[in-house]
Design a protein around this motif. Sequence first.
Motif, PDB file in Angstrom:
ATOM      1  N   GLU A  16       0.830  -1.198   0.000  1.00  0.00           N
ATOM      2  CA  GLU A  16       0.000   0.000   0.000  1.00  0.00           C
ATOM      3  C   GLU A  16       0.871   1.257   0.000  1.00  0.00           C
ATOM      4  O   GLU A  16       1.991   1.258   0.510  1.00  0.00           O
ATOM      5  CB  GLU A  16      -0.905   0.041   1.248  1.00  0.00           C
ATOM      6  N   SER A  17       0.316   2.313  -0.553  1.00  0.00           N
ATOM      7  CA  SER A  17       0.962   3.619  -0.506  1.00  0.00           C
ATOM      8  C   SER A  17      -0.120   4.691  -0.594  1.00  0.00           C
ATOM      9  O   SER A  17      -1.271   4.400  -0.905  1.00  0.00           O
ATOM     10  CB  SER A  17       1.964   3.780  -1.655  1.00  0.00           C
ATOM     11  N   THR A  45      -0.896   1.193   5.446  1.00  0.00           N
ATOM     12  CA  THR A  45      -0.441   2.575   5.343  1.00  0.00           C
ATOM     13  C   THR A  45      -1.281   3.430   6.286  1.00  0.00           C
ATOM     14  O   THR A  45      -2.508   3.257   6.367  1.00  0.00           O
ATOM     15  CB  THR A  45      -0.516   3.077   3.890  1.00  0.00           C
TER      16      THR A  45
END
Length: 123
Positions: A6-7, A117
Motif C-alpha cells: 500500500e501507498s 499505510t
Amino acid sequence: QVQLMESGGGLVQPGGSLRLSCAASGRTSSNNNMGWFRQAPGKDREFLAAISWLGGNTAYADSVKGRFTISRDNAKNTVYLQMNSLKPEDTAVYYCAANRLWRPIQSYEYDFWGQGTQVTVSS
C-alpha cells in the motif's frame, strides 16, 4: 504467493481527500478479488470496500458508501481507494488484501495482506 504494498497514506485535514494505492506482484496477482480494510487503535479490523478481479462487482461498508470509491487497473496490477470528505474517525491503518473467491466482507476470507499505510485525519 501474492505480495501487496500500500501507498498514499498521510496526514490530511477533515474534509480533505486521499487516494490510496495497492500494488500487487507475484503469481496470478491480477486475477484476485481485492479489498480494503482499516484498523484503528483498540478496534477490530473493519471492512471498507472490495472489487472483483474484472471490476464488475463492488461492495462497500455503509460507513464509507458515497465517500470512498474502489477501482482497479489490472494492466498495472494496482487497486485504488479514493477517499473523499475524510473525517477524524477515518484515522486508521489502511490495508489491502486479496482473495480468490468473491467473499468480500470478512477479513478471514482473504489470503494475502499488505503491511498497511497510516491515514491520519486531523486539523
